[in-house]
Design an enzyme around this catalytic site. Structure first.
Site, short mmCIF file in Angstrom:
data_model
loop_
_atom_site.label_atom_id
_atom_site.label_comp_id
_atom_site.label_asym_id
_atom_site.label_seq_id
_atom_site.Cartn_x
_atom_site.Cartn_y
_atom_site.Cartn_z
N SER A 232 1.11 -1.15 0.10
CA SER A 232 -0.19 0.02 -0.04
C SER A 232 0.92 1.48 0.00
CB SER A 232 -0.82 -0.16 1.17
OG SER A 232 -1.72 1.22 1.16
N CYS B 230 -0.08 2.31 10.49
CA CYS B 230 0.58 3.56 10.15
C CYS B 230 1.49 4.25 11.19
CB CYS B 230 -0.19 4.59 9.47
SG CYS B 230 0.59 5.58 8.41
N ASN C 122 9.76 7.60 4.83
CA ASN C 122 8.89 8.41 4.32
C ASN C 122 7.77 8.91 5.60
OD1 ASN C 122 5.90 7.46 4.09
ND2 ASN C 122 7.14 5.73 4.05
N VAL D 236 4.76 10.53 4.53
CA VAL D 236 3.90 11.30 3.42
C VAL D 236 2.51 11.71 4.12
CG1 VAL D 236 2.30 10.56 1.72
CG2 VAL D 236 4.74 9.89 1.64
C1 FMN Z 1 6.04 6.28 0.18
C2 FMN Z 1 5.18 5.41 0.98
C3 FMN Z 1 3.83 5.22 1.21
C4 FMN Z 1 3.43 4.35 1.97
N1 FMN Z 1 2.11 4.46 2.22
C5 FMN Z 1 1.37 3.48 2.97
C6 FMN Z 1 0.03 3.48 2.98
O1 FMN Z 1 -0.80 4.43 2.55
N2 FMN Z 1 -0.68 2.51 3.76
C7 FMN Z 1 0.06 1.37 4.45
O2 FMN Z 1 -0.34 0.42 4.95
N3 FMN Z 1 1.34 1.42 4.08
C8 FMN Z 1 2.17 2.33 3.48
N4 FMN Z 1 3.67 2.20 3.30
C9 FMN Z 1 4.14 1.24 4.06
C10 FMN Z 1 4.51 0.17 2.90
O3 FMN Z 1 3.12 -0.47 2.36
C11 FMN Z 1 5.40 -0.93 3.36
O4 FMN Z 1 4.64 -1.79 4.37
C12 FMN Z 1 6.65 -0.73 3.97
O5 FMN Z 1 7.28 0.31 2.89
C13 FMN Z 1 7.71 -1.86 4.04
O6 FMN Z 1 7.92 -2.40 2.61
P1 FMN Z 1 9.38 -2.18 1.59
O7 FMN Z 1 10.42 -2.20 2.32
O8 FMN Z 1 8.96 -3.20 0.58
O9 FMN Z 1 8.94 -0.80 0.87
C14 FMN Z 1 4.05 3.27 2.59
C15 FMN Z 1 5.45 3.23 2.34
C16 FMN Z 1 6.01 4.18 1.50
C17 FMN Z 1 7.62 4.08 1.21
#
Ligand code: FMN
Ligand code: FAD
Ligand code: FES
Lengths: 323, 343
Positions: free
Chosen positions: A45, A150, A91, A93
């Site tokens: 997400s 979050c 992040n 955001v």
């Molecule tokens: C820019 C960004 C925005 C994200 N927005 C959300 C979000 O809206 N909801 C959510 O559950 N996780 C959000 N996440 C977390 C990611 O879904 C994920 O759990 C986290 O980045 C770890 O995975 P990765 O190491 O593959 O990035 C966000 C991550 C990033 C980097």
């Protein structure tokens, strides 16, 4: 003035689309509650949007996951909302959202057009806020992922998802609103991932997703000033993988429902690491920024690995290591 | 890319005084950056919908044909990437994925303006300054290697050309295409405007280009402007000609009789404000290209919030899709004593 291309041009993206594999004799499908995904690879997400569909063949993914939708519109955090330090991406955001109604008219049609199951991520500031969002989504979406994790919005980093009772409350309320699969996306900072995953399962969740980004505070190397407008944010990327692997291993031993792994996955090998500790599906986040095709590459590679190992289903490939 | 007037390399003395001086310089840099960003307050508006559709972005393995040093602080990449070279519009940008080297992993791609487009050769040029980890690692990429690039991205500069049908309707006259343009670029901000200098040359628009930098050796775009037949006004910090009052006076004098039809600017918030003031005086539109930290470049990560104050319930513009080019319009001044109005 730029004129129409004077000659036919090509690019790596087009070649990648053309390299779409023929339907293989390997079954990568995975069931989340009543929903069958053609393969276990999907975006995390917030790290996907319909516009990425212009760069990759999204139909080769098992599902797509939306950015978290809140009940009412939110603006998000001030700039800078993201940065990169040696430890990884951070992040804050702040989850800007159009609200449930805005999502239905502005975003959902674009997700539907992608042609794969749509998992709608749902957020809230209180345990009581989730079910109304699911109700307001009026059946849109093939499954719901409850983002109870979050890290940077509520109470300086403590989450609903770190409290098993609150998780139970959220899931039971959402269960009243929908028969569709419900996934609970857990935070990293919990005193017991086992208790949190069990609370989700006991309350009727169909899967847990482990995990969200890790709360962090990035400083500028020279001035020691905060790099993010919100000061604190969530760390993601390959360096969080061993931390999340541990959590996935623990969660997989605690519950019968599928565990979806999310944290630092960049390659098919990373996905297989997670499968080998019990995950049944994977989500890819940060990796898609640097390599937009990462998810599709992983899905294709899983097919190839199974073919090469002469197994018909992914589970058999994973069993090979267990022996 | 606000460049500061301080340079820490010339500091000498005991280790303690050097450290203190370096810290002071950093603090000045921060203060300058903050002031530069504050100059954008209330200035930015998303441009009305363009008439020209934007090209579809692609990703490509772009072979590095040239990677050389430009001036004292910059590097130039010439990248073979057919589709992008033939479709990119002026002011659009690329996301460049920096390859991993010697244990250094760069996760996020770095946004870079498309400085020049050579559709016949299927190449684009990028000029970059070495800023932090990502651009430092980029230096190590050798000619012959390929770089993963995504683009063309964003909304670039648009001449108010045979266009803006609403304006034409409102005034009841045939719209006049822009015949003259003033373009102002500072540091690597010059790269964002060079596509418009190319467009001007192709469309017969008379271009006057202010190239601003710390010193003569650090001016980007001199040879490009010469090749494209644009009139250049070089200004530098060295001789004080880049100072805002001096530059403002120079431009007011130059365009006293006939103002340009449009002003395009990139490279510093304070320059954007100056351009907006000039645009206000002359009654001409001003477009500014902005920067923001980015991850996706495509509008889905919501990382690139524009530096503007917005309603907490409504997300402000995103630099990668609503920009990077925005309209720059001076905020309407509050009436004197307005603060005291109650209720
Ligand atoms: C820019 C960004 C925005 C994200 N927005 C959300 C979000 O809206 N909801 C959510 O559950 N996780 C959000 N996440 C977390 C990611 O879904 C994920 O759990 C986290 O980045 C770890 O995975 P990765 O190491 O593959 O990035 C966000 C991550 C990033 C980097
Ligand atoms: C649309 C656009 C066009 C640009 N065009 C050019 C150009 O033509 N030439 C050029 O030299 N630079 C350009 N920049 C700035 C360039 O992207 C940054 O200098 C670069 O990202 C710095 O990366 P780093 O790893 O060296 O610095 P670090 O400070 O180590 O970067 C850490 C993180 O912050 C981000 N970041 C840091 N500074 C900036 C910045 N000024 N803008 C955006 N992100 C930043 C990085 O992308 C990275 O995610 C442009 C920026 C944007 C948004
Ligand atoms: S960089 Fe991702 S939304 Fe702009």
């Amino acid at each position: 003035m730029t004129i129409a291309p004077p000659r036919s041009t090509t690019d790596a993206r087009r070649v990648f689309f053309d390299a779409r594999p023929a339907v293989a004799a390997v079954d990568l499908s995975v069931r989340i509650g009543g929903l069958t995904l053609a393969n276990p690879v999907m975006p995390a997400s917030g790290c996907f949007g319909p516009s990425l569909g212009r760069l990759i063949p999204v139909t080769e993914l098992g599902a797509v996951v939306t950015k978290t939708v809140f009940g009412t519109p939110r603006g998000g955090n001030p700039a800078h909302r993201l940065t990169e330090i040696r430890a990884g991406m951070v992040n804050s955001v702040g989850i800007p959202s159009l609200g449930a109604a805005g999502y239905l008219t502005g975003q959902h049609p674009l997700y539907l057009a992608l042609g794969v199951p749509v998992i709608v991520s749902v957020g809230g500031h209180r345990a009581s806020e989730y079910a109304p969002v699911v109700r307001d989504l009026r059946g849109a979406g093939d499954a719901y992922e409850l983002n109870v994790s979050c890290p940077n919005l509520d109470r300086d980093g403590t989450d609903i998802g770190s409290d098993p009772d609150a998780i139970g409350k959220v899931v039971r309320a959402v269960r009243q609103e929908t028969d569709k699969p419900v996934i609970v996306k857990l935070p990293v900072l919990v005193s017991s991932i086992t208790d949190c995953a069990r609370a989700a399962e006991d309350a009727g969740a169909d899967a847990v997703c482990v995990a969200n980004s890790i709360p962090a505070l990035p400083l500028a190397p020279d001035t020691r000033s905060p790099l993010l407008g919100n000061v604190i944010g969530g760390l993601s990327g390959p360096n969080i993988r061993p931390i999340v692997l541990r959590l996935v291993w623990l969660a997989s031993r605690a519950v019968q429902i599928p565990v979806i792994a999310c944290g630092g996955i960049e390659t098919a090998d990373d996905a297989l690491d997670y499968f080998s500790v019990g995950a049944r599906a994977v989500q890819v986040g940060t990796a898609s920024f640097g390599r937009p095709f990462a998810m599709v590459e992983i899905a294709r590679a899983l097919q190839e690995r199974c073919l090469a190992a002469e197994v018909a289903v992914l589970a058999e490939l994973i069993e090979l290591w267990r022996d | 890319m606000p460049t500061t007037p301080t340079d820490t390399s010339a500091v000498t003395g005991t280790p303690v005084t050097v450290a203190r001086a370096a810290l002071d310089a950093l603090r000045r840099q921060q203060a300058f950056a903050a002031a530069d960003e504050a100059a954008l307050d209330g200035l930015i508006a998303v441009r009305p919908p363009a008439r020209m559709p934007r090209p579809d972005p692609v990703w490509d393995d772009a072979v590095v044909l040239v990677h050389d040093v430009v001036g004292e602080r910059y590097r130039r990449l010439v990248l073979a990437t057919d589709t992008i070279a033939t479709t990119a519009l002026a002011g659009q940008f690329l996301m460049i994925t920096v390859p991993s080297r010697g244990g250094e992993r760069i996760l996020l791609p770095r946004p870079m303006a498309i400085h020049r487009r050579h559709p016949e050769q299927g190449t684009v040029e990028v000029i970059y300054g070495v800023a932090g980890r990502g651009t430092t690692a980029l230096v190590d990429v050798a000619v012959g290697e390929s770089l993963l690039v995504t683009g063309p991205l964003g909304r670039g500069f648009e001449f108010p050309c045979p266009a803006e049908p609403d304006a034409a309707e409102a005034s009841g006259t045939e719209p006049q295409p822009a015949r003259t343009a003033l373009m102002i670029g500072r540091g690597v901000g010059v790269c964002a405007i060079m596509g418009s200098v190319e467009d001007a040359a192709a469309q017969g628009v008379v271009a006057t280009v202010v190239l601003s930098g710390r010193s003569w050796a650090n001016l980007i775009g001199l040879s490009d402007c010469a090749e494209l037949g644009a009139t250049v006004i070089p200004v530098t910090d060295d001789d004080g000609s880049s100072a805002l009052p001096a530059l403002g006076e120079l431009l007011r004098g130059l365009f006293a009789a006939t103002p340009p039809d449009v002003i395009l600017v990139c490279g510093a918030g304070v320059l954007a404000r100056l351009a907006a003031e000039l645009g206000d005086e002359w009654g001409v539109p001003v477009q500014v290209s902005l920067e923001a930290h980015m991850a996706c470049g495509l509008g889905y990560c919501h990382g690139c919030a524009a530096p503007v104050a917005t309603d907490p319930a409504v997300e402000g513009p995103l630099v990668c899709v609503d920009g990077p080019v925005f309209d720059a319009v001076l905020p309407i001044a509050a009436p004197a004593g307005g603060d005291n109005v109650a209720g």
